[in-house]
Enzyme design. Structure first.
Site, PDB file in Angstrom:
ATOM      1  N   CYS A 153       0.859  -1.175   0.000  1.00  0.00           N
ATOM      2  CA  CYS A 153       0.000   0.000   0.000  1.00  0.00           C
ATOM      3  C   CYS A 153       0.903   1.235   0.000  1.00  0.00           C
ATOM      4  O   CYS A 153       2.120   1.113   0.056  1.00  0.00           O
ATOM      5  CB  CYS A 153      -0.895  -0.036   1.240  1.00  0.00           C
ATOM      6  SG  CYS A 153      -2.537   0.611   0.947  1.00  0.00           S
ATOM      7  N   CYS A 165      -4.089  -0.374  -3.055  1.00  0.00           N
ATOM      8  CA  CYS A 165      -4.465   0.980  -3.448  1.00  0.00           C
ATOM      9  C   CYS A 165      -3.871   1.256  -4.824  1.00  0.00           C
ATOM     10  O   CYS A 165      -2.883   0.635  -5.224  1.00  0.00           O
ATOM     11  CB  CYS A 165      -4.002   2.010  -2.432  1.00  0.00           C
ATOM     12  SG  CYS A 165      -2.212   2.200  -2.305  1.00  0.00           S
ATOM     13  N   CYS A 219       4.439   0.298  -7.850  1.00  0.00           N
ATOM     14  CA  CYS A 219       5.161  -0.898  -7.435  1.00  0.00           C
ATOM     15  C   CYS A 219       6.177  -1.249  -8.510  1.00  0.00           C
ATOM     16  O   CYS A 219       5.879  -1.150  -9.711  1.00  0.00           O
ATOM     17  CB  CYS A 219       4.188  -2.055  -7.247  1.00  0.00           C
ATOM     18  SG  CYS A 219       4.981  -3.588  -6.728  1.00  0.00           S
TER      19      CYS A 219
END
Length: 136
Positions: A12, A83, A90
């Site tokens: 997250c 999220c 990422c």
């Protein structure tokens, strides 16, 4: 025959709320797995997340907010982003690592009365619980 342990990483933005709740439930419902959570940033463990999980009988107060660890990330079997920010930012992972995205509202950003905020945390918690219980 030994069954290999599944390594799961919940990601997250700040690793303070949603990913922490997911880690807590995953440890409860899938104790045979290697579970961690992390964030793009460290925001500290959100006290409302701790309370919301305690309301469901789970203590996550010992968990800590951490940054993404590339070694753990690239050795994971499953990466779950909770999220859009984490999903978008990422690091790119090899195709052999399964990635799943759970687009969950950030209850920490809800404004209103204490009751409305508590309800938002409970709603997110309950969704995460269902998602984690359904992981295989």
């Amino acid at each position: 025959m030994t069954i290999p342990k599944l390594q799961v990483y919940f990601l997250c933005t700040g690793n303070s709320c949603r990913s922490q709740m997911a880690e807590g439930y995953a440890r409860k419902y899938h104790p045979e797995w290697d579970i961690q959570s992390a964030g793009l940033e460290k925001h500290g463990l959100n006290p409302r997340a701790v309370q919301t999980m305690a309301d469901d009988g789970l203590d996550i107060s010992h968990q800590v907010s951490t940054l993404i660890d590339d070694d753990y990330l690239f050795s994971s079997d499953l990466i779950i982003t909770l999220c859009g920010d984490a999903n978008d930012k990422c690091p790119v992972t090899p195709s052999n690592i399964k990635r799943v995205h759970w687009d969950l509202e950030d209850p920490a950003k809800i404004t209103g009365t204490e009751e409305e905020i508590a309800q938002a945390f409970a709603k997110t918690r309950d969704l995460i619980k269902i998602y984690v219980q359904n992981l295989e």
